[in-house]
Every structure is written in structure tokens, then in C-alpha cells.
Write a protein that holds these residues in place. Structure first.
Motif, PDB file in Angstrom:
ATOM      1  N   MET A 219      72.072  58.898  39.984  1.00 21.83           N
ATOM      2  CA  MET A 219      71.335  58.232  41.042  1.00 21.83           C
ATOM      3  C   MET A 219      72.257  57.186  41.685  1.00 21.83           C
ATOM      4  N   GLY A 220      72.276  57.171  42.990  1.00 22.74           N
ATOM      5  CA  GLY A 220      73.113  56.226  43.718  1.00 22.74           C
ATOM      6  C   GLY A 220      72.485  54.850  43.803  1.00 22.74           C
ATOM      7  N   LEU A 221      73.238  53.926  44.364  1.00 22.65           N
ATOM      8  CA  LEU A 221      72.772  52.544  44.487  1.00 22.65           C
ATOM      9  C   LEU A 221      71.481  52.460  45.286  1.00 22.65           C
ATOM     10  N   ALA A 222      71.376  53.235  46.367  1.00 17.79           N
ATOM     11  CA  ALA A 222      70.156  53.207  47.181  1.00 17.79           C
ATOM     12  C   ALA A 222      68.941  53.576  46.336  1.00 17.79           C
ATOM     13  N   GLY A 223      69.064  54.605  45.527  1.00 19.60           N
ATOM     14  CA  GLY A 223      67.956  55.026  44.668  1.00 19.60           C
ATOM     15  C   GLY A 223      67.604  53.987  43.629  1.00 19.60           C
ATOM     16  N   ILE A 224      68.611  53.376  43.055  1.00 18.97           N
ATOM     17  CA  ILE A 224      68.371  52.346  42.032  1.00 18.97           C
ATOM     18  C   ILE A 224      67.645  51.151  42.641  1.00 18.97           C
ATOM     19  N   LEU A 225      68.060  50.774  43.861  1.00 16.14           N
ATOM     20  CA  LEU A 225      67.448  49.619  44.517  1.00 16.14           C
ATOM     21  C   LEU A 225      66.143  49.958  45.231  1.00 16.14           C
ATOM     22  N   GLY A 226      65.870  51.253  45.399  1.00 19.13           N
ATOM     23  CA  GLY A 226      64.653  51.659  46.097  1.00 19.13           C
ATOM     24  C   GLY A 226      64.744  51.448  47.603  1.00 19.13           C
ATOM     25  N   VAL A 227      65.952  51.609  48.149  1.00 24.13           N
ATOM     26  CA  VAL A 227      66.155  51.491  49.588  1.00 24.13           C
ATOM     27  C   VAL A 227      66.781  52.779  50.102  1.00 24.13           C
ATOM     28  N   THR A 228      66.885  52.908  51.397  1.00 26.43           N
ATOM     29  CA  THR A 228      67.471  54.105  51.973  1.00 26.43           C
ATOM     30  C   THR A 228      68.992  54.010  51.992  1.00 26.43           C
ATOM     31  N   PRO A 229      69.664  55.156  51.940  1.00 27.72           N
ATOM     32  CA  PRO A 229      71.124  55.137  52.097  1.00 27.72           C
ATOM     33  C   PRO A 229      71.536  54.529  53.441  1.00 27.72           C
ATOM     34  N   GLY A 230      70.690  54.692  54.440  1.00 24.43           N
ATOM     35  CA  GLY A 230      70.983  54.094  55.746  1.00 24.43           C
ATOM     36  C   GLY A 230      71.070  52.582  55.682  1.00 24.43           C
ATOM     37  N   LEU A 231      70.203  51.964  54.881  1.00 21.05           N
ATOM     38  CA  LEU A 231      70.251  50.506  54.740  1.00 21.05           C
ATOM     39  C   LEU A 231      71.542  50.089  54.045  1.00 21.05           C
ATOM     40  N   ILE A 232      71.925  50.825  53.025  1.00 19.91           N
ATOM     41  CA  ILE A 232      73.194  50.530  52.340  1.00 19.91           C
ATOM     42  C   ILE A 232      74.344  50.604  53.344  1.00 19.91           C
ATOM     43  N   SER A 233      74.323  51.620  54.186  1.00 17.52           N
ATOM     44  CA  SER A 233      75.347  51.786  55.213  1.00 17.52           C
ATOM     45  C   SER A 233      75.353  50.604  56.187  1.00 17.52           C
ATOM     46  N   GLN A 234      74.172  50.148  56.569  1.00 16.09           N
ATOM     47  CA  GLN A 234      74.078  48.996  57.470  1.00 16.09           C
ATOM     48  C   GLN A 234      74.639  47.735  56.817  1.00 16.09           C
ATOM     49  N   TRP A 235      74.389  47.574  55.518  1.00 15.27           N
ATOM     50  CA  TRP A 235      74.957  46.434  54.801  1.00 15.27           C
ATOM     51  C   TRP A 235      76.481  46.505  54.824  1.00 15.27           C
ATOM     52  N   LYS A 236      77.011  47.684  54.506  1.00 14.64           N
ATOM     53  CA  LYS A 236      78.466  47.862  54.447  1.00 14.64           C
ATOM     54  C   LYS A 236      79.131  47.582  55.790  1.00 14.64           C
ATOM     55  N   GLN A 237      78.479  48.003  56.863  1.00  9.88           N
ATOM     56  CA  GLN A 237      79.042  47.847  58.204  1.00  9.88           C
ATOM     57  C   GLN A 237      78.780  46.468  58.793  1.00  9.88           C
ATOM     58  N   GLY A 238      77.994  45.663  58.106  1.00  4.62           N
ATOM     59  CA  GLY A 238      77.679  44.333  58.596  1.00  4.62           C
ATOM     60  C   GLY A 238      76.625  44.316  59.684  1.00  4.62           C
ATOM     61  N   VAL A 239      75.912  45.438  59.848  1.00  3.94           N
ATOM     62  CA  VAL A 239      74.859  45.518  60.859  1.00  3.94           C
ATOM     63  C   VAL A 239      73.671  44.668  60.449  1.00  3.94           C
ATOM     64  N   ARG A 240      73.340  44.705  59.158  1.00  4.70           N
ATOM     65  CA  ARG A 240      72.238  43.901  58.618  1.00  4.70           C
ATOM     66  C   ARG A 240      72.757  43.104  57.437  1.00  4.70           C
ATOM     67  N   PRO A 241      72.383  41.832  57.354  1.00  3.79           N
ATOM     68  CA  PRO A 241      72.814  41.039  56.190  1.00  3.79           C
ATOM     69  C   PRO A 241      72.060  41.485  54.936  1.00  3.79           C
ATOM     70  N   ILE A 242      72.700  41.289  53.821  1.00  9.88           N
ATOM     71  CA  ILE A 242      72.060  41.602  52.540  1.00  9.88           C
ATOM     72  C   ILE A 242      71.234  40.400  52.137  1.00  9.88           C
ATOM     73  N   LYS A 243      69.963  40.634  51.834  1.00  7.09           N
ATOM     74  CA  LYS A 243      69.091  39.534  51.421  1.00  7.09           C
ATOM     75  C   LYS A 243      69.603  38.933  50.112  1.00  7.09           C
ATOM     76  N   VAL A 244      69.407  37.636  49.989  1.00  4.99           N
ATOM     77  CA  VAL A 244      69.867  36.895  48.817  1.00  4.99           C
ATOM     78  C   VAL A 244      69.372  37.551  47.526  1.00  4.99           C
ATOM     79  N   GLU A 245      68.085  37.906  47.503  1.00  7.81           N
ATOM     80  CA  GLU A 245      67.510  38.502  46.289  1.00  7.81           C
ATOM     81  C   GLU A 245      68.209  39.807  45.938  1.00  7.81           C
ATOM     82  N   ARG A 246      68.588  40.563  46.939  1.00  3.57           N
ATOM     83  CA  ARG A 246      69.268  41.839  46.713  1.00  3.57           C
ATOM     84  C   ARG A 246      70.656  41.630  46.135  1.00  3.57           C
ATOM     85  N   CYS A 247      71.320  40.563  46.525  1.00 10.36           N
ATOM     86  CA  CYS A 247      72.665  40.297  46.013  1.00 10.36           C
ATOM     87  C   CYS A 247      72.657  40.141  44.500  1.00 10.36           C
TER      88      CYS A 247
END
Length: 95
Positions: free
Chosen positions: A1-29
Motif C-alpha cells: 500500500m502506498g503513502l496515499a492509501g496509508i494516509l487515506g488521501v488520493t494519489p493526486g493530493l500527494i502529487s499536489q504536495w510534492k509539486q507545491g500546489v497545496r501545502p501539507i497540513k501540519v497534522e499530516r506532517c
């Protein structure tokens, strides 16, 4: 299972975090640090403000230095120490 599955988020959100499109919430860090067994640290995910969010990490031996521009704006003796904002550190890497 990938990080998205473990966190219960979409792979698209992970991609947005990586690209700096959306900031990662403090709790998620914190959660990402935990689920990656500290392979990814909070300061890696929030390099521009980690010391403000988690001042207890400032004196951690592996913590990156606080950017010069931030440190130079803080008066000597007023840098939060490992106990949080109520204590102050003289150990902060200036420069």
C-alpha cells in the motif's frame, strides 16, 4: 500500500504536495513522519516554517538550520528552545 492509501488521501493530493500546489497540513506532517518511520521528517515537509510550528525540534541534532533571514530578524536570546516558546535556546545555528 502506498503513502496515499496509508494516509487515506488520493494519489493526486500527494502529487499536489510534492509539486507545491497545496501545502501539507501540519497534522499530516506528523503523521507522515510517523508512518515513514522518520524517513521523511516534519522539517522536510515544512522547510519554511517548521521551527515556528514545532519549536521543540530546534535543538534536535538532525534539525536543519533555521534560515539566516529568519534568525537575523530575531533578537539574541529570543529564539524558542526545546521546551517550546517558554524557553529559549542559545544553541540555534546562526548562519
Amino acid at each position: 500500500m502506498g503513502l496515499a492509501g496509508i494516509l487515506g488521501v488520493t494519489p493526486g493530493l500527494i502529487s499536489q504536495w510534492k509539486q507545491g500546489v497545496r501545502p501539507i497540513k501540519v497534522e499530516r506532517c506528523v503523521e507522515i513522519e510517523r508512518v515513514t518511520n522518520r524517513q521523511v521528517m516534519r522539517w522536510d515537509l515544512r522547510p519554511n516554517d517548521w521551527w515556528q510550528i514545532w519549536p521543540e525540534l530546534i535543538d534536535h541534532p538532525d534539525a536543519p538550520p533555521i534560515p539566516k533571514s529568519v534568525v537575523s530578524a530575531i533578537p539574541d536570546g529570543l529564539i524558542p528552545g526545546p521546551q517550546g516558546l517558554g524557553s529559549f535556546s542559545s544553541e540555534v545555528q546562526r548562519g
